[in-house]
Design a protein around this motif. Structure first.
Motif, short mmCIF file in Angstrom:
data_model
loop_
_atom_site.label_atom_id
_atom_site.label_comp_id
_atom_site.label_asym_id
_atom_site.label_seq_id
_atom_site.Cartn_x
_atom_site.Cartn_y
_atom_site.Cartn_z
N GLU A 1 0.82 -1.21 0.00
CA GLU A 1 0.00 0.00 0.00
C GLU A 1 0.85 1.26 0.00
O GLU A 1 0.37 2.36 -0.35
CB GLU A 1 -0.95 0.00 1.20
N ASN A 2 2.12 1.14 0.36
CA ASN A 2 3.01 2.31 0.38
C ASN A 2 3.27 2.88 -1.01
O ASN A 2 3.78 3.99 -1.14
CB ASN A 2 4.36 1.94 1.00
N TYR A 3 2.91 2.13 -2.05
CA TYR A 3 3.28 2.53 -3.42
C TYR A 3 2.04 2.85 -4.27
O TYR A 3 2.09 2.81 -5.48
CB TYR A 3 4.14 1.43 -4.06
N LYS A 4 0.95 3.21 -3.57
CA LYS A 4 -0.28 3.50 -4.30
C LYS A 4 -0.14 4.73 -5.19
O LYS A 4 -0.68 4.77 -6.30
CB LYS A 4 -1.45 3.68 -3.33
N VAL A 5 0.57 5.73 -4.72
CA VAL A 5 0.77 6.94 -5.53
C VAL A 5 1.42 6.58 -6.86
O VAL A 5 1.03 7.06 -7.93
CB VAL A 5 1.64 7.98 -4.77
N GLN A 6 2.43 5.72 -6.81
CA GLN A 6 3.13 5.30 -8.03
C GLN A 6 2.21 4.47 -8.94
O GLN A 6 2.24 4.61 -10.15
CB GLN A 6 4.38 4.49 -7.67
N ALA A 7 1.40 3.61 -8.34
CA ALA A 7 0.48 2.79 -9.12
C ALA A 7 -0.57 3.64 -9.82
O ALA A 7 -0.87 3.43 -11.00
CB ALA A 7 -0.19 1.76 -8.21
N VAL A 8 -1.10 4.62 -9.12
CA VAL A 8 -2.10 5.51 -9.72
C VAL A 8 -1.47 6.37 -10.80
O VAL A 8 -2.07 6.60 -11.86
CB VAL A 8 -2.75 6.39 -8.63
N GLU A 9 -0.26 6.82 -10.57
CA GLU A 9 0.46 7.62 -11.57
C GLU A 9 0.62 6.84 -12.87
O GLU A 9 0.54 7.41 -13.97
CB GLU A 9 1.82 8.03 -11.02
N ALA A 10 0.82 5.54 -12.75
CA ALA A 10 1.01 4.71 -13.94
C ALA A 10 -0.23 4.67 -14.83
O ALA A 10 -0.13 4.37 -16.02
CB ALA A 10 1.40 3.29 -13.53
N LEU A 11 -1.39 4.97 -14.28
CA LEU A 11 -2.62 4.98 -15.08
C LEU A 11 -2.60 6.08 -16.14
O LEU A 11 -3.35 6.02 -17.11
CB LEU A 11 -3.84 5.17 -14.17
N ARG A 12 -1.74 7.07 -15.95
CA ARG A 12 -1.71 8.21 -16.89
C ARG A 12 -0.97 7.87 -18.18
O ARG A 12 -1.04 8.62 -19.15
CB ARG A 12 -1.02 9.41 -16.24
N THR A 13 -0.26 6.76 -18.17
CA THR A 13 0.59 6.44 -19.31
C THR A 13 -0.21 6.18 -20.58
O THR A 13 -1.37 5.75 -20.53
CB THR A 13 1.46 5.20 -19.01
N ASN A 14 0.41 6.45 -21.72
CA ASN A 14 -0.18 6.08 -23.00
C ASN A 14 0.48 4.82 -23.56
O ASN A 14 0.18 4.41 -24.69
CB ASN A 14 -0.02 7.23 -24.01
N ILE A 15 1.39 4.22 -22.79
CA ILE A 15 2.06 2.99 -23.20
C ILE A 15 1.23 1.82 -22.68
O ILE A 15 1.11 1.61 -21.48
CB ILE A 15 3.49 2.92 -22.64
N SER A 16 0.64 1.07 -23.59
CA SER A 16 -0.35 0.07 -23.18
C SER A 16 0.26 -1.00 -22.28
O SER A 16 -0.40 -1.45 -21.33
CB SER A 16 -0.99 -0.58 -24.41
N THR A 17 1.51 -1.41 -22.52
CA THR A 17 2.09 -2.47 -21.70
C THR A 17 2.34 -2.01 -20.27
O THR A 17 2.26 -2.80 -19.33
CB THR A 17 3.42 -2.98 -22.30
N VAL A 18 2.64 -0.73 -20.09
CA VAL A 18 2.81 -0.18 -18.74
C VAL A 18 1.46 -0.09 -18.04
O VAL A 18 1.32 -0.48 -16.88
CB VAL A 18 3.49 1.20 -18.79
#
Length: 285
Positions: free
Chosen positions: A129-146
């Motif tokens: 749970e400490n890395y939720k900010v990073q996980a949510v940030e990854a949703l912004r990507t336009n790279i489908s595999t990420v």
């Protein structure tokens, strides 16, 4: 923690697949990073793992934990990814207070494959749970595999995302035309606001004479209202059998008596749901 004894099990996979010289390289690197508290060496070693942790043989996953084995298989985990996650796991296990922020910062310094590994296997780290900010940030990507690394076949969002974050992920997966059946806990994380958005989006698509993935409707069962019942009627009247099946599944799993009543005109669809031939996974077959 979703899985137990993760460090021990990851170590076993590595020992089963990596020669002793390269295994010793990784263990000594981990020990040195922990002792020196070197952020630079952590990032460098994370990048260098594929140069040392490799094998010509097919990956052997001889694990007692069947759930972890299944998770690694569905994520198509390779030896390099397991080596990288083991590295992060061990430094956090040793000195979490120091390394937590450094591990979180990997999203800023990693290349695409390194980032995909981090996101796919976040749930294996101590206190994920400490890395939720990073996980949510990854949703912004336009790279489908990420995006797929965090969104698909991954229990992390269902476990840790709030309603807004989960809705954002689900809707973006739909917009990107990803396989929505690979998102975990769709029914459990369904909510009233998401249901409203799904219906509004469907009306926009219909107005433009554009198709909608039938699986898009999956979260709506528990939130039937007058508008959604009209949507179900439209799906039932569609020439697309997959849309009829979607309506049947939504109504069958609903607590709404009005939704159940709609099913009376489609006994074959009900029969298919009850015998298991109609599911969200098989809906397009």
């Amino acid at each position: 923690m979703l899985f137990e004894n993760i460090g021990t099990q990851l170590l076993k996979i590595l020992e089963d697949n990596v020669d002793s010289e390269n295994m010793q390289w990784l263990l000594s690197k981990i020990a040195g990073i922990v002792e020196s508290e070197s952020t630079k060496d952590l990032y460098l070693t994370y990048s260098l793992v594929p140069t040392k942790i490799r094998s010509e043989k097919e990956l052997s996953l001889l694990l007692d934990d069947k759930e972890l084995k299944a998770y690694l298989e569905i994520q198509h985990a390779n030896l390099q990814q397991i080596g990288r996650i083991y590295l992060l796991y061990k430094v956090l296990e040793a000195k979490e207070d120091f390394f937590k922020a450094k591990v979180a910062n990997i999203i800023e310094v990693a290349d695409k494959s390194e980032l995909e590994t981090f996101l796919k296997f976040l749930v294996l780290l101590p206190h994920p749970e400490n890395y939720k900010v990073q996980a949510v940030e990854a949703l912004r990507t336009n790279i489908s595999t990420v995006f797929d690394a965090i969104a698909l076949n991954n229990p992390y969002p269902a476990l840790y995302f709030n309603e807004q974050q989960w809705n954002q992920m689900y809707l973006k997966a739909a917009f990107m035309q990803q396989n929505l059946n690979e998102i975990e806990q769709v029914e459990k994380r369904g909510n009233k606001e998401l249901t409203r958005i799904i219906s509004d989006y469907a009306h926009e698509r219909w107005a433009a004479s554009r198709e909608i993935d039938p699986c898009f409707w999956r979260p709506v069962s528990n939130f039937m209202n007058e508008k959604l019942l009209k949507d179900m009627k439209r799906l039932f009247s569609s020439d697309n059998i997959a849309e009829q099946k979607a309506a049947a599944l939504c109504c069958y799993h609903s607590n709404s008596s009005e939704a159940k009543e709609l099913l009376t005109g489609f006994p074959e669809l009900v029969k298919g749901i009850e015998n298991g031939s109609i599911t969200w996974v098989s809906i397009k077959e």
